[in-house]
Motif scaffolding. Sequence first.
Motif, PDB file in Angstrom:
ATOM      1  N   LEU A   1      -8.051  -1.150   3.750  1.00  0.00           N
ATOM      2  CA  LEU A   1      -7.807  -0.494   5.027  1.00  0.00           C
ATOM      3  C   LEU A   1      -7.501   0.993   4.854  1.00  0.00           C
ATOM      4  O   LEU A   1      -6.967   1.426   3.849  1.00  0.00           O
TER       5      LEU A   1
ATOM      6  N   LEU B   1      -3.885   0.817   8.607  1.00  0.00           N
ATOM      7  CA  LEU B   1      -2.642   0.286   8.059  1.00  0.00           C
ATOM      8  C   LEU B   1      -1.482   0.510   9.012  1.00  0.00           C
ATOM      9  O   LEU B   1      -0.552  -0.298   9.072  1.00  0.00           O
TER      10      LEU B   1
ATOM     11  N   LEU C   1      -5.588  -5.587   2.913  1.00  0.00           N
ATOM     12  CA  LEU C   1      -4.831  -4.352   3.034  1.00  0.00           C
ATOM     13  C   LEU C   1      -5.341  -3.258   2.115  1.00  0.00           C
ATOM     14  O   LEU C   1      -5.260  -2.079   2.434  1.00  0.00           O
ATOM     15  N   VAL C   2      -5.864  -3.656   0.963  1.00  0.00           N
ATOM     16  CA  VAL C   2      -6.306  -2.647  -0.003  1.00  0.00           C
ATOM     17  C   VAL C   2      -7.446  -1.814   0.555  1.00  0.00           C
ATOM     18  O   VAL C   2      -7.581  -0.627   0.277  1.00  0.00           O
TER      19      VAL C   2
ATOM     20  N   GLN D   1       0.827  -1.207   0.000  1.00  0.00           N
ATOM     21  CA  GLN D   1       0.000   0.000   0.000  1.00  0.00           C
ATOM     22  C   GLN D   1       0.859   1.254   0.000  1.00  0.00           C
ATOM     23  O   GLN D   1       0.601   2.208   0.731  1.00  0.00           O
TER      24      GLN D   1
END
Lengths: 331, 326, 315
Positions: free
Chosen positions: C77, C82, C74-75, C54
Motif C-alpha cells: 500500500l 495506509l 500492507l506492504v 509499515q
Amino acid sequence: MRLLRAIAGNAKAATGAVMLLAFIVLALFPGLFAADSPTAEAYKRNLGASGAHLLGTTGLGQDTFAQAVYGTREVLEIAFGAGLASTVLAALIGVAAAYLGGLWDGVLSLFTDMVLVIPLFPLLIVISAYVHNSGSGVLIAVLTLTGWSYTARQLRSQALALRSRDFLAAAKVRGERAIYIIVVEILPTMISLLVAAFLTNALYDVLFASSLQFIGLGDPDATSWGTMLYWAQNNEALQAGFYIQAIVPGAAIALLGAAFALLNYAFDEIGNPALRPVRTRRRLWRGPGVPGGIPLGKHSPRSRSSSLGTPAQSSGHGAPAAQISPGRDRA
Amino acid sequence: MRFILRRAGFFVLTLWAAVTLNFFLPRLMPGNPAIAMMARFHGRLTGQALASLETIFGVNTHQSLLSQYWHYLGDMATGNFGTSLFFYPSPVGQVVRSAIPWTLGLVGVTTILAFILGTGVGIVGGWRRGGLIDSVAPPLLVITSAIPYFWVGMMFILVFGLKLQWLPWSGGADLAATPGWDAGYIGNVVEHAILPALALLVTTIGTWTLTMRNNMVTTLAEDYVRMARAKGLPTRRIMLDYAARNAVLPNLTGFAMSLGFVVGGAILIEYVFNYPGVGYMLLQAVENEDYPLMQALFLLITLAVLVAILLADIVTAVFDPRTRTA
Amino acid sequence: MLEVSRLSVEYGTRPGVPVRAVDDVSFRVGKGEFLGIVGESGCGKSTLLFAIAQLLSDPARVTAGTVAFRGANLVALTDRQLRAVRWEHLSVVMQSAMNALNPVKSVGAQFADAMRAHGTRSRATIGERSREVLQMVGIDPAHLASYPHQLSGGMRQRAMIAMALLFTPDLVIMDEPTSALDVVAQRALMVQIKELQAELGFAIVFVTHDMSLVSHFSDRLMVMYAGQVAELGPTRKVFDHPRHPYSRGLLEAFPSVTGPKVPLAGIPGAPPDLSLPPQGCRFLPRCSRAVDECGARVPDLTEKDGTLVRCLNTF
C-alpha cells in the motif's frame, strides 16, 4: 589504523586532510615553492600574473606568490597555536566544572557563559586597539583568552554525561586526585569531541586573525594573508583594477578554512552515521526519509562507514548550535 | 517566567562585566595608551573631552581605583559616555545614535531573513534525506562557512559593483543625495543596501541551514516522529508540527551563540562597503584612537547581542513547554 | 485477521552486505487474540513489529513477504492508502512514552491530531472522546492539558495506550510497553491492558524480552531468535513444555519465585552476526542438543503436538 581508514573512506575528510597537508608542507618548506623573497620590494608594482611572477606583484612591488606561500607559515602558526591553546583551556575549565560540580561548577559555568555571550569580534577589536600592531604572538594570546568559552560548554556537557560512569568512580575509590582523574581518565574518553573542537577553533581563529589584520589591527609588516588583504585594500587594488591582489589571499584563507571545515564536518559524520549522505535506492521507498518515494535508479553521493559497530553515543559537534544528544541503544 | 527572570538577571550581570572590561582594559595595557593620547590631543582638548579621557584612563585624577570605578559606573548608568575625539566636539551619544538606524536596517533585516531562509531550507533538506538539498547543501555550506566575510564582500564589489556596474558599493546612500522620507532617497538607500545585505546573507545563511538540517535528521530518528506516522498524520503536519518544532529549539539557542559571529561579520561588511553603521563607526574610532566612542560602541553592540539572546530565550520558552517548568 | 507471510526485513547499511534482521517470518493473529513475541535484544522482534505497521525507516526495508490485514497487503500500500488503516484499525504503543510522545505538544493536542487526521473535526467530539479514553485507563481527564514531561512514567504509558484506543482498532501492536516501568507498575499495566482487551475486543501483538511476564496474559507465544521464528504455539504449551532448546534456555534463565531453588542457567555464547548468517541452524553454536544435520541447512518450521518448532532435535 581505524582513524586513517575512516578518513580515507569519507570523501570530505580525505579532501580536507589533503588540503591541510598541502598547506602544512607549504608552511614548512616555503623555499621549495617560491623563489622570490616575500618582503623584498624589488619589483615593478601592480603587475599581473606572468611567468616571472605567477600571481603578479603587490602595490609595494613584492611578489604576490612568494607572499602567499611564505604567509602560510604565520597563518598556520595562529591556527594551530590558538586552536590548540583555546581547546586546552576549554577542556580544563569545562571538564573541571563538570567534575567538581556544586559551587565550583556554578561559578565556572557562569563565568563561561558570560565570556560566551560577550560578542567576540568587537572584543577582539577593542583589545587589539589598545595593543597596537599585534604580531602573531599577541593574536594567539588574545584569541585563546577569548575563544575558549563555546568549547568549554560543549566539553562540560560531555563530561557531565560521563561523570556517573563506573571507571571514574573506580578511580576515585583508588584515591586519585581530581586533577589526575580529569586529565588521565576523563579527557581521553572525549578525544573525538576535542578533535572536533580543535578544528572548529582553528577555523575561526584563522578567520578572526585575518579579519583583524585586514582592518589594520595586525602588524602591517608581517607576511600573512590577512595583511596582504590589508595592503590590497589600502592601495585600493580593487578600484584600480588589480584584482589579483585581493583575490589571492582571500582564496587562500577560504581554502585553508575549507580544509578545517571539511575535516570537522566529516568527523561529525564519522561519529554520527545518521548524518551521512543517503545511498542509492533500488525500490520505491517511503518514510520520513522521502515522502512520496524516490523513483528507481536515483543516485546520491555514496559514503562508506568505517564499520557497522559505530559507537552508540552521537554528538553533534562542529557547527555552532548542533545539539549533543545522549546515545540510545536499540534492541 | 522564572526562567525569563533568571536570564534577564544573567544579562544584567554580563552587561556589568562588559562595562568593567571597558574600564580595566586600557589600564591593563602595556604602555599607557593614555599618555600617547594626551600627547596627541594636547592643547586641543578642553573641559568635557578632557574629563571623559580622564575618566576612561584614570589619568590626572587623584582618586583611588575604586572611586574611579564607581564614578565610571555612574557615568555609564546615566548614559554619559563623554565627548567623541574624532567627531569633536559632538558627544558620543549623539554620534552613536546617528549610526544605529543604518545597522539596524542592514543587519537586523538580513539576520532575520538569513535565519528564516536558512532554517526553512534546513527543514526541507533534513526531511528529504537524499534529496537535492540534502546532497548539495552540506558540503557547499561547509565550504562557504570557511570563506572570510569581508572577502565575500570584496568579491561582490568586484563582480557586481565594478565589473558589471549594476549596483553601488560604497556608502549608505549617495553623498550628494539629501536625506528625507521621500521615495527618491529611500530608493537610493535600498539600492546601496543590496550588495552589503547580500554579502551578509550569503555568509550567515550557511550556519543556520546546516545546523537545522542536522537537527532535523536527529529529530527524525526520534520515536515520536515514528509515532506520528503510525497515527496516520499527513506528511506536512509531521514535518512541521512534530519534527521541525522540536528540531528548531536547539537552533534558537544556537541563534544566540551565533549572534556573536553575525555581529563580527556585520562589522566587516560595513567596513568593506563603507556602510555608515555602528560597525564602521567602531573601526573608524579604533583607527583614530577615539577611545570614548569606541568603548560606547562596544557596549552598544554587547547590549544589542544580549537583547537578541533574551528575545530568543523568550521565544524558546514560548515554544518549549519544558523550559517553563524549569 | 492479521496474516504475516514469509516476511523478511533487511538493513542496508553497507552496500553488498545486507543484514537480514527479520528472516522469513510467518504467523497469524485472530480476532481478539493476544500474541506475545519474545526474544533477546537484537533478535529482530521490534523490527518485525515496525515492519508489520509499515513504520520502518532508512536503512531498513521489507525485502520479501506480505502482511495481510483486513483483506489488503500492507506492504504494497501507498502512504495514502495506509492512512485509512492507520490508527483506525491498527495502532501502536511504543516502549518509552517519554520518547514516543511529542514533548512540545500537550497530551490532548496529540489526541486531537490523531482524530483530526481521520476526519473528526468537531471540537466537542474530540474532547469527549479524549476524556473517554483517558478515563478508560484511569487517568484524570484534566491531564489533557498536561505536557508529557509533567506526567509520571506509568501515567505516560497509560496515556499512550489510551491514545492507541481512540478509534477502538482491531489490532494494537505493542513494543515492550512495560520495559520502562518498575515491576509493580508493569503488572498493573498488563492487567489493565488485559481488561481493556476483554472490554473492547481488540487483538494484541505484544513484543517483550520478559517471557515470564507476558506468559501470564498471552493466548499464544512466539519465540524469535536471530530474526527467525524458533517456536510458535499456545502459551501454556510453549511455556510449560518448551520444545526448542532456545525457548527452554530462556525459561530456565528466569528464576521461579515459588518453585524449588535451582541454579540459574544462562545460555552460553552470543547470537550470530546477521551480516554473515551461518548456513545451518542459527542456534547451533549454543545448542546442547545439536546433531550433525543441524549445520547443513536451516531447519523448517515443523508442527509438533500443536506447536510449530524450528528444530531437528526438539525436547
